[in-house]
Design a protein around this motif. Structure first.
Motif, mmCIF file in Angstrom:
data_model
loop_
_atom_site.group_PDB
_atom_site.id
_atom_site.type_symbol
_atom_site.label_atom_id
_atom_site.label_comp_id
_atom_site.label_asym_id
_atom_site.label_seq_id
_atom_site.Cartn_x
_atom_site.Cartn_y
_atom_site.Cartn_z
ATOM 1 N N THR A 1 5.177 -9.682 -4.600
ATOM 2 C CA THR A 1 5.914 -8.811 -3.681
ATOM 3 C C THR A 1 5.407 -7.379 -3.728
ATOM 4 O O THR A 1 5.743 -6.581 -2.853
ATOM 5 C CB THR A 1 7.419 -8.836 -4.004
ATOM 6 O OG1 THR A 1 7.616 -8.475 -5.385
ATOM 7 C CG2 THR A 1 7.989 -10.225 -3.775
ATOM 8 N N ARG A 2 4.630 -7.057 -4.742
ATOM 9 C CA ARG A 2 3.945 -5.782 -4.820
ATOM 10 C C ARG A 2 2.518 -6.035 -5.281
ATOM 11 O O ARG A 2 2.293 -6.933 -6.091
ATOM 12 C CB ARG A 2 4.648 -4.820 -5.797
ATOM 13 C CG ARG A 2 5.992 -4.364 -5.337
ATOM 14 C CD ARG A 2 6.649 -3.426 -6.308
ATOM 15 N NE ARG A 2 6.083 -2.087 -6.235
ATOM 16 C CZ ARG A 2 6.635 -1.027 -6.814
ATOM 17 N NH1 ARG A 2 7.760 -1.168 -7.516
ATOM 18 N NH2 ARG A 2 6.102 0.170 -6.719
ATOM 19 N N MET B 1 7.343 -7.783 -10.185
ATOM 20 C CA MET B 1 7.144 -7.839 -8.737
ATOM 21 C C MET B 1 5.669 -8.017 -8.398
ATOM 22 O O MET B 1 5.318 -8.667 -7.406
ATOM 23 C CB MET B 1 7.704 -6.586 -8.079
ATOM 24 C CG MET B 1 9.220 -6.518 -8.054
ATOM 25 S SD MET B 1 9.865 -4.938 -7.466
ATOM 26 C CE MET B 1 9.438 -5.038 -5.719
ATOM 27 N N GLU C 1 4.955 -11.697 -8.977
ATOM 28 C CA GLU C 1 5.557 -12.523 -7.931
ATOM 29 C C GLU C 1 4.894 -12.336 -6.574
ATOM 30 O O GLU C 1 5.198 -13.058 -5.624
ATOM 31 C CB GLU C 1 7.051 -12.187 -7.819
ATOM 32 C CG GLU C 1 7.841 -12.564 -9.057
ATOM 33 C CD GLU C 1 9.211 -11.902 -9.067
ATOM 34 O OE1 GLU C 1 9.407 -10.957 -8.281
ATOM 35 O OE2 GLU C 1 10.077 -12.339 -9.843
ATOM 36 N N ILE D 1 0.778 -14.144 -4.960
ATOM 37 C CA ILE D 1 1.447 -14.758 -6.102
ATOM 38 C C ILE D 1 0.402 -15.122 -7.154
ATOM 39 O O ILE D 1 -0.610 -15.763 -6.850
ATOM 40 C CB ILE D 1 2.219 -16.016 -5.656
ATOM 41 C CG1 ILE D 1 3.262 -15.651 -4.585
ATOM 42 C CG2 ILE D 1 2.889 -16.681 -6.844
ATOM 43 C CD1 ILE D 1 3.942 -16.859 -3.969
ATOM 44 N N GLN E 1 13.343 1.622 -0.932
ATOM 45 C CA GLN E 1 12.341 0.966 -0.101
ATOM 46 C C GLN E 1 12.341 1.583 1.283
ATOM 47 O O GLN E 1 13.356 2.093 1.757
ATOM 48 C CB GLN E 1 12.617 -0.534 -0.002
ATOM 49 C CG GLN E 1 13.947 -0.879 0.670
ATOM 50 C CD GLN E 1 14.263 -2.352 0.593
ATOM 51 O OE1 GLN E 1 14.230 -2.938 -0.483
ATOM 52 N NE2 GLN E 1 14.569 -2.944 1.735
ATOM 53 N N ILE F 1 1.788 -4.088 -1.299
ATOM 54 C CA ILE F 1 1.829 -4.636 0.047
ATOM 55 C C ILE F 1 0.624 -5.559 0.229
ATOM 56 O O ILE F 1 -0.488 -5.235 -0.168
ATOM 57 C CB ILE F 1 1.793 -3.498 1.092
ATOM 58 C CG1 ILE F 1 3.024 -2.599 0.931
ATOM 59 C CG2 ILE F 1 1.743 -4.064 2.509
ATOM 60 C CD1 ILE F 1 3.001 -1.377 1.825
ATOM 61 N N ARG F 2 0.868 -6.734 0.806
ATOM 62 C CA ARG F 2 -0.145 -7.786 0.975
ATOM 63 C C ARG F 2 -0.621 -8.310 -0.378
ATOM 64 O O ARG F 2 -1.781 -8.705 -0.544
ATOM 65 C CB ARG F 2 -1.338 -7.293 1.806
ATOM 66 C CG ARG F 2 -0.979 -6.885 3.239
ATOM 67 C CD ARG F 2 -2.218 -6.387 3.978
ATOM 68 N NE ARG F 2 -1.902 -5.944 5.330
ATOM 69 C CZ ARG F 2 -2.004 -6.693 6.414
ATOM 70 N NH1 ARG F 2 -2.388 -7.962 6.292
ATOM 71 N NH2 ARG F 2 -1.724 -6.200 7.610
#
Length: 508
Positions: free
Chosen positions: A358-359, A353, A356, A365, A259, A361-362
Motif C-alpha cells: 500500500t506504500r 504498509m 503489504e 505486495i 492522507q 504509490i504504485r
C-alpha cells in the motif's frame, strides 16, 4: 591577471526556541474539532445550507471531525522556528532550509479573507445597533463562549429564525477560529457585524486568525526559556490550519499523519484527512523525516514505478522499487532496537504498509516480489541497494567506493537493511507478528556489486544512483553500459530527470 573567485557564505540562522529538538516541550490545543460537530447539531439542514453558502466561514463545516491532532509533529516544527524580524511571518528551519508560513500561505490553506473588509460607512451602519446582544445577552457586561452556547441551546430547532445561524458564526469564531482562550470575552463588534451577513462575510477573519496563531507560537522564545526546560504552547486559534500547511509544505510529514483526498481542492485543507496512524510515530522518526528532505529521489522512483505499470508487458512483474522514505523508516526502527539493547526487529504500521504494497504509490505486495531496489542514503551519500530474494543477497552499487575506508565499512552502512529484510521477507506471506527475534532468521549475504558506473565529481551520487537503478531494471547494468554513464554526461541525465519531474508533476 590572476582569476578572482568570490564566495559567499550563508549566515547562520539562529533558532528562536532551542537547538535541542529533543527538549522537553509540548503543544496543547484548545480548538477542538468537536466545535464543528456541535454547530452541525444546532443547525437544521436549511440552516447549514445558509451557513455554508452565505459566508467564507461556511466551508469549515466540511472539516473532518474524526482527526486526532498530531501534537508531536506540530511541536517538532515549532521547535525549529527561527528568529525573524518580520512581524507578520513565521520561518522554520527544515532540512537546513528556511520555510515560510506567512499570511499568503494561510489564505491559500484556509480560504479565509486576509485583506479588505467593510468600508467606514458600512461599519457605521452596523455599529448603530446590536439586536443580538439585546435579545440574548441583555444584562451581560461581557460575553463568553459558554454564554453563546447557552443562547444557542435556548433556540428551538423548530423555530424559523436566522439568529441560530448568526450565533453559530459567533460560536465558530469564539470557540474555534480566533479566540485567544475560552475564558476571554467576545468582541461585541462581532455581534454587530453578524447582524448584517453580507458585511460580516466581507470581513477579514483570516487575518485575525493568522495574527492569533503568530501570537501564540511566538509567545515562547529563548529569553523566556533560557534553560530549555518545560517549553509549552497553548494553541487556541485554529491550529488545524497550521497543521494542514505543514502537510502541504512537507508532504512526507503529511502522509505520516493523514492522507490526501484525490483531486485539486480549494481551499487546500479540503485535500487532507487527518487520522490517528501517527500515534505510534516516535520523535526520532519525525526528526529524521524533517531533517532529511529527499523527496526529489522518491518522486523520480515514482516515475520509474509508473513506467513499469504502463509497460507491464516489457518489465518483469517481480520487481519492487522502494523509496528513501522506506529507508528512513528502517533506519529509525533499527536505531530504536539497538538503543533498547534487544535482539528484536521492531516494526510499526508505516513499515508494514510497504510490505503489504500500500506504500509507496504504485507499490507491490512483497510476496510477489523477488528483486527489491532501495535508494539508500547514509546522511551524506547515495547508493543503490538491490536485494535479490533468489540468491539471498544484498548488492551495493556505490558510484564512489572511495567514500568508504573499507569494504566492511560500506557493508556496515546497510546493516539496518541486512537486519530487517530477512524478517520482512519471511513474513511477507503472512503478516501477523509485529516483533521477531533476529537470531531466528538466516543472515543475508551483503556484498559490493562488481559492475558499477563510477564518478569522481562530488554532488552527483544521487543522479548516478537513480540512473544505475534505471539501467539495472532494464537489464543493462553491464561493463559496456557503465562506459555510457560518467562525469562527462551526468548533467544530461540530471536535466532529463528534471524535465520528467516537471512533465509528471500534474500526475496524481
Amino acid at each position: 591577471m590572476p582569476k578572482i573567485i568570490l564566495t559567499t557564505e550563508l549566515p547562520c540562522i539562529p533558532r528562536a526556541i532551542t537547538t535541542n529538538t529533543a527538549a522537553k516541550s509540548k503543544v496543547t490545543i484548545k480548538s477542538p474539532l468537536s466545535v464543528i460537530g456541535q454547530i452541525k447539531n444546532w443547525l437544521t439542514k436549511s440552516d447549514q445550507d445558509v451557513f455554508k453558502h452565505y459566508s467564507q466561514l461556511g466551508r469549515l463545516l466540511d472539516l473532518d471531525t474524526k482527526g486526532l491532532f498530531p501534537g508531536t509533529l506540530v511541536n517538532q516544527i515549532v521547535l525549529r522556528r527561527v528568529d525573524c524580524q518580520k512581524r507578520h511571518e513565521l520561518w522554520f528551519l527544515i532540512n537546513g532550509k528556511p520555510v515560510r508560513f506567512s499570511l499568503q500561505e494561510f489564505a491559500i490553506v484556509s480560504g479565509l479573507y486576509t485583506d479588505g473588509g467593510p468600508t467606514p460607512e458600512e461599519m457605521e451602519l452596523v455599529s448603530s445597533k446590536n439586536k443580538l446582544k439585546e435579545k440574548y445577552f441583555k444584562n451581560m457586561m461581557s460575553i463568553k463562549v459558554t454564554d453563546v452556547d447557552n443562547a444557542l441551546d435556548s433556540i428551538s430547532r423548530e423555530s424559523k429564525t436566522r439568529d441560530r445561524v448568526k450565533l453559530c458564526f459567533i460560536y465558530l469564531l469564539s470557540a474555534f477560529l480566533i479566540m485567544p482562550s475560552p475564558s476571554s470575552a467576545i468582541d461585541l463588534e462581532w455581534l454587530q457585524l453578524v447582524d448584517n451577513l453580507p458585511i460580516f462575510d466581507n470581513y477579514c477573519w483570516g487575518k485575525l486568525a493568522y495574527e492569533k496563531i503568530i501570537e501564540q507560537i511566538t509567545k515562547k522564545d529563548m529569553k523566556n526559556n533560557p534553560s530549555e526546560k518545560d517549553i509549552k504552547w497553548n494553541l487556541f486559534s485554529c491550529p488545524w490550519i497550521f497543521l494542514i500547511w505543514i502537510c502541504e509544505a512537507m508532504p512526507k510529514l503529511g502522509e505520516m499523519v493523514g492522507q490526501r483526498v484525490p483531486g485539486n481542492h480549494i481551499p487546500r485543507w479540503l485535500g487532507w484527512k487527518i487520522n490517528d496512524k501517527h500515534k505510534n510515530v516516535t520523535v526520532t522518526r519525525l526528526s529524521e523525516v524533517i531533517e532529511n528532505n529527499t523527496e526529489h529521489v522518491d518522486e523520480i522512483t515514482y516515475l520509474f514505478r509508473k513506467r513499469m505499470d504502463k509497460f507491464h508487458n516489457i518489465f518483469p512483474k517481480d520487481i519492487c522499487i522502494l523509496t528513501d522514505e522506506f529507508g528512513q523508516c528502517v533506519r529509525a526502527l533499527y536505531k530504536e532496537s539497538r538503543e533498547e539493547n534487544n535482539n528484536v526487529c521492531k516494526t510499526n504500521e508505516e513499515l508494514m504498509m510497504f510490505v503489504e504494497g500500500t506504500r509507496p504509490i504504485r507499490g507491490r505486495i512483497w510476496s510477489d516480489v523477488n528483486y527489491f531496489y532501495v535508494p539508500w542514503h547514509d546522511g551524506k551519500h547515495w547508493m543503490l541497494v538491490v536485494v535479490d530474494r533468489h540468491s539471498w543477497t544484498i548488492l551495493i552499487y556505490d558510484s564512489i567506493p572511495d567514500h568508504w575506508n573499507s569494504i566492511e565499512a560500506m557493508k556496515k552502512s546497510v546493516e539496518p537493511l541486512a537486519a530487517y529484510f530477512p524478517f520482512l521477507l519471511k513474513n511477507s506471506c503472512h503478516i501477523g507478528s509485529l516483533h521477531h527475534q533476529c537470531s531466528d532468521l538466516m543472515s543475508i549475504k551483503v556484498a559490493p556489486a562488481n559492475t558499477v558506473p563510477l564518478n569522481k565529481r562530488t554532488g552527483d551520487c544521487g543522479v548516478f544512483m537513480l540512473k544505475t537503478m534505471e539501467m539495472h531494471i532494464a537489464g543493462k547494468c553491464n561493463e559496456s553500459a557503465t562506459m555510457l554513464l560518467n562525469d562527462d554526461n551526468i548533467d544530461t541525465y540530471r536535466k532529463a530527470y528534471a524535465v520528467q519531474l516537471y512533465v509528471g508533476s500534474a500526475d496524481p
